[in-house]
Design an enzyme around this catalytic site. Structure first.
Site, mmCIF file in Angstrom:
data_model
loop_
_atom_site.group_PDB
_atom_site.id
_atom_site.type_symbol
_atom_site.label_atom_id
_atom_site.label_comp_id
_atom_site.label_asym_id
_atom_site.label_seq_id
_atom_site.Cartn_x
_atom_site.Cartn_y
_atom_site.Cartn_z
ATOM 1 N N LYS A 48 0.729 -1.333 -0.171
ATOM 2 C CA LYS A 48 -0.141 -0.062 0.190
ATOM 3 C C LYS A 48 0.892 1.450 0.104
ATOM 4 O O LYS A 48 1.952 1.273 0.448
ATOM 5 C CB LYS A 48 -0.936 -0.046 1.119
ATOM 6 N N ARG A 82 -3.630 -10.171 4.710
ATOM 7 C CA ARG A 82 -3.923 -10.628 3.314
ATOM 8 C C ARG A 82 -2.576 -9.936 2.477
ATOM 9 O O ARG A 82 -2.365 -8.798 2.751
ATOM 10 C CB ARG A 82 -5.132 -9.799 2.705
#
Length: 103
Positions: A48, A82
């Protein structure tokens, strides 16, 4: 129409990182507070962009940053992470669990 469902014993809280900058880091740092709700918590911080506030790297080079975020989330009680880089993350989490076992 928005439909809101109550949390049940089979609910899962997904700690979804949405590239909001420093707020994402704070959510990961405070995962322990989310787990206090009593439901399993999933964190998905893999590659991210919030990590670019610390190290400015393209997504393919954010493996170390992603692992750091997931280790902190796991240390704070996240049940599931995840990830994109499975082998590296599993190795890091297993190593961390082994070291945490010495406390």
């Amino acid at each position: 129409m928005l439909r809101v469902s109550p949390l049940t014993s089979s609910s899962l809280i997904w700690h979804w990182i949405r590239n909001w900058g420093s707020e994402d880091g704070e959510l990961i740092a405070r995962t322990d507070e989310i787990t206090e709700l009593g439901f399993p918590v999933l964190v998905g911080a893999s590659r991210k962009s919030f990590t670019t506030e610390v190290v400015d790297l393209p997504p393919s080079d954010r493996v170390a940053s992603s692992i750091a975020a997931h280790l902190i989330a796991a240390a704070n009680g996240a049940n599931i992470v995840r990830v994109h880089d499975v082998v590296e993350t599993v190795a890091a989490l297993r190593t961390a669990e082994s070291i945490w076992g010495f406390r």
